[in-house]
Write a protein that holds these residues in place. Structure first.
Motif, PDB file in Angstrom:
ATOM      1  N   GLN A  33      45.860  46.122  52.523  1.00  0.00           N
ATOM      2  CA  GLN A  33      45.681  46.899  51.083  1.00  0.00           C
ATOM      3  C   GLN A  33      45.167  47.853  51.347  1.00  0.00           C
ATOM      4  O   GLN A  33      43.757  47.476  52.438  1.00  0.00           O
ATOM      5  CB  GLN A  33      45.384  45.905  50.330  1.00  0.00           C
ATOM      6  N   PHE A  35      41.528  49.634  49.341  1.00  0.00           N
ATOM      7  CA  PHE A  35      41.005  49.844  47.583  1.00  0.00           C
ATOM      8  C   PHE A  35      39.467  51.272  48.280  1.00  0.00           C
ATOM      9  O   PHE A  35      39.435  51.288  49.266  1.00  0.00           O
ATOM     10  CB  PHE A  35      40.253  48.228  47.216  1.00  0.00           C
ATOM     11  N   GLN A  37      36.197  50.960  45.994  1.00  0.00           N
ATOM     12  CA  GLN A  37      35.053  50.353  45.097  1.00  0.00           C
ATOM     13  C   GLN A  37      34.049  51.420  44.442  1.00  0.00           C
ATOM     14  O   GLN A  37      33.304  51.880  45.625  1.00  0.00           O
ATOM     15  CB  GLN A  37      34.072  49.724  46.693  1.00  0.00           C
ATOM     16  N   GLY A  41      31.070  49.026  41.324  1.00  0.00           N
ATOM     17  CA  GLY A  41      31.474  47.371  42.255  1.00  0.00           C
ATOM     18  C   GLY A  41      32.899  47.220  42.039  1.00  0.00           C
ATOM     19  O   GLY A  41      33.817  45.997  42.687  1.00  0.00           O
ATOM     20  N   LEU A  43      36.894  46.902  42.776  1.00  0.00           N
ATOM     21  CA  LEU A  43      37.592  47.539  43.298  1.00  0.00           C
ATOM     22  C   LEU A  43      38.979  48.055  42.958  1.00  0.00           C
ATOM     23  O   LEU A  43      40.089  46.929  42.419  1.00  0.00           O
ATOM     24  CB  LEU A  43      38.625  45.691  44.115  1.00  0.00           C
ATOM     25  N   ASN A  45      42.701  49.341  43.718  1.00  0.00           N
ATOM     26  CA  ASN A  45      44.001  49.210  44.266  1.00  0.00           C
ATOM     27  C   ASN A  45      44.428  50.849  44.304  1.00  0.00           C
ATOM     28  O   ASN A  45      45.123  51.674  43.950  1.00  0.00           O
ATOM     29  CB  ASN A  45      45.108  47.853  43.820  1.00  0.00           C
ATOM     30  N   TYR A  48      49.206  49.517  48.779  1.00  0.00           N
ATOM     31  CA  TYR A  48      49.829  47.968  49.209  1.00  0.00           C
ATOM     32  C   TYR A  48      51.139  48.055  49.741  1.00  0.00           C
ATOM     33  O   TYR A  48      52.176  48.754  49.826  1.00  0.00           O
ATOM     34  CB  TYR A  48      49.908  47.030  47.948  1.00  0.00           C
ATOM     35  N   PHE A  86      37.764  50.558  51.707  1.00  0.00           N
ATOM     36  CA  PHE A  86      38.088  49.753  51.886  1.00  0.00           C
ATOM     37  C   PHE A  86      39.705  49.365  53.057  1.00  0.00           C
ATOM     38  O   PHE A  86      40.390  49.601  51.279  1.00  0.00           O
ATOM     39  CB  PHE A  86      37.801  48.089  51.895  1.00  0.00           C
ATOM     40  N   SER A  90      46.526  41.700  55.756  1.00  0.00           N
ATOM     41  CA  SER A  90      46.430  40.292  55.646  1.00  0.00           C
ATOM     42  C   SER A  90      47.597  39.667  56.143  1.00  0.00           C
ATOM     43  O   SER A  90      48.831  40.577  56.420  1.00  0.00           O
ATOM     44  CB  SER A  90      47.345  39.921  53.238  1.00  0.00           C
ATOM     45  N   GLN A  94      44.379  34.680  54.233  1.00  0.00           N
ATOM     46  CA  GLN A  94      43.699  35.692  54.069  1.00  0.00           C
ATOM     47  C   GLN A  94      43.864  37.458  54.025  1.00  0.00           C
ATOM     48  O   GLN A  94      44.944  37.210  54.503  1.00  0.00           O
ATOM     49  CB  GLN A  94      42.696  35.311  54.396  1.00  0.00           C
ATOM     50  N   LEU A  95      43.974  37.965  53.416  1.00  0.00           N
ATOM     51  CA  LEU A  95      42.921  39.221  52.845  1.00  0.00           C
ATOM     52  C   LEU A  95      41.263  39.624  53.705  1.00  0.00           C
ATOM     53  O   LEU A  95      40.513  38.944  53.350  1.00  0.00           O
ATOM     54  CB  LEU A  95      43.079  39.886  51.136  1.00  0.00           C
ATOM     55  N   ILE A  96      42.049  40.092  55.036  1.00  0.00           N
ATOM     56  CA  ILE A  96      40.331  40.584  55.847  1.00  0.00           C
ATOM     57  C   ILE A  96      39.797  42.279  55.619  1.00  0.00           C
ATOM     58  O   ILE A  96      40.154  42.852  56.021  1.00  0.00           O
ATOM     59  CB  ILE A  96      40.829  39.866  57.279  1.00  0.00           C
ATOM     60  N   PHE A  97      38.756  42.114  55.284  1.00  0.00           N
ATOM     61  CA  PHE A  97      38.254  43.170  55.064  1.00  0.00           C
ATOM     62  C   PHE A  97      37.558  44.000  55.870  1.00  0.00           C
ATOM     63  O   PHE A  97      36.938  43.500  56.771  1.00  0.00           O
ATOM     64  CB  PHE A  97      37.000  42.947  53.479  1.00  0.00           C
ATOM     65  N   GLY A  98      37.635  45.384  56.494  1.00  0.00           N
ATOM     66  CA  GLY A  98      36.887  45.477  57.145  1.00  0.00           C
ATOM     67  C   GLY A  98      35.141  46.068  56.129  1.00  0.00           C
ATOM     68  O   GLY A  98      35.214  46.256  55.349  1.00  0.00           O
ATOM     69  N   SER A  99      34.154  46.994  56.968  1.00  0.00           N
ATOM     70  CA  SER A  99      32.926  46.852  56.726  1.00  0.00           C
ATOM     71  C   SER A  99      33.343  48.822  55.539  1.00  0.00           C
ATOM     72  O   SER A  99      32.204  48.762  55.668  1.00  0.00           O
ATOM     73  CB  SER A  99      32.239  47.504  58.490  1.00  0.00           C
TER      74      SER A  99
END
Lengths: 107, 111
Positions: A33, A35, A37, A41, A43, A45, A48, A86, A90, A94-99
């Motif tokens: 995904q 996003f 921001q 703040g 998020l 979409n 996907y 971002f 997934s 877990q959905l793991i976010f980058g920096s």
């Protein structure tokens, strides 16, 4: 190290120009995904993705599962595109976010 | 249409005080629910997830706890806040083969 790496970390664009954001990850992702921001703040979409490419207006995104990366292309950048982008692959629960990539579009 | 509501919108709390943040999902039966935390200027980190009522799995230990008392409700709490708990808390939901949808978040400042 980081499981999800985004590049560049920050980017300034002139209005009307194009750019590409990159996301490399080291997890076995089945979906990705993207996003945006906004300053409040929230998020938003954007995409996907299962492996392949999607397009929505001036945005286009690709997910390559074999090489574990995704890209987000922005065409004809507008002021309202500013914010932090971002990438979040997934796998499992877990959905793991980058920096994130902080994008500033200038007039 | 599904809606996700988080409360409160913002909180300022003292170190050592208790905290309870809430998240409600309407229009979707038995969603998977998630809590994420974002430090100022940082990325989002998954804290907890739940796939059914009464069951919560912890992903990262931050001296917080979560509960799912109803199918459509997810609660994040702690008995004693730390300064490091400051940040932005986001709740999300998904169902099988769907994308993650996030609430509008709660901004917490611990002083």
């Amino acid at each position: 190290g980081d499981k999800v790496k985004q590049s560049p970390s920050a980017l300034s664009l002139q209005e009307g120009t194009n750019s590409a954001l990159r996301c490399n990850f080291s997890i076995a992702a089945t979906t990705v995904q993207w996003f945006l921001q906004n300053p409040r703040g929230s998020l938003i979409n954007l995409f996907y993705l299962v492996p392949g490419t999607k397009e929505n207006g001036r945005l286009k995104s690709t997910f390559n599962s074999k090489e574990s990366y995704s890209t987000l292309h922005i065409r004809d950048a507008q002021l309202e595109d500013s914010g932090t982008y971002f990438c979040a692959p997934s796998g499992s629960w877990q959905l793991i976010f980058g920096s994130g990539t902080q994008l500033t579009v200038m007039p | 249409a599904q809606t996700i509501h988080q409360w409160p919108v913002a909180e300022i709390k003292a170190v050592g005080s208790p905290l309870s943040l809430g998240c409600t999902i309407k229009g979707k039966s038995s969603p998977n629910l998630y809590w994420y935390w974002q430090a100022t200027g940082g990325t989002l980190q998954q804290l907890f997830y739940s796939i059914t009522v009464g069951q919560v799995e912890s992903v990262v230990q931050l001296n917080l706890s979560a509960s799912r008392p109803k199918d459509d409700q997810f609660i994040l709490s702690t008995e004693k806040l730390l300064l490091s708990h400051s940040g932005f808390y986001l709740c999300a939901w998904r169902t099988a083969n769907s994308d993650y949808t996030f609430g509008s978040g709660t901004r917490l400042l611990v002083i």
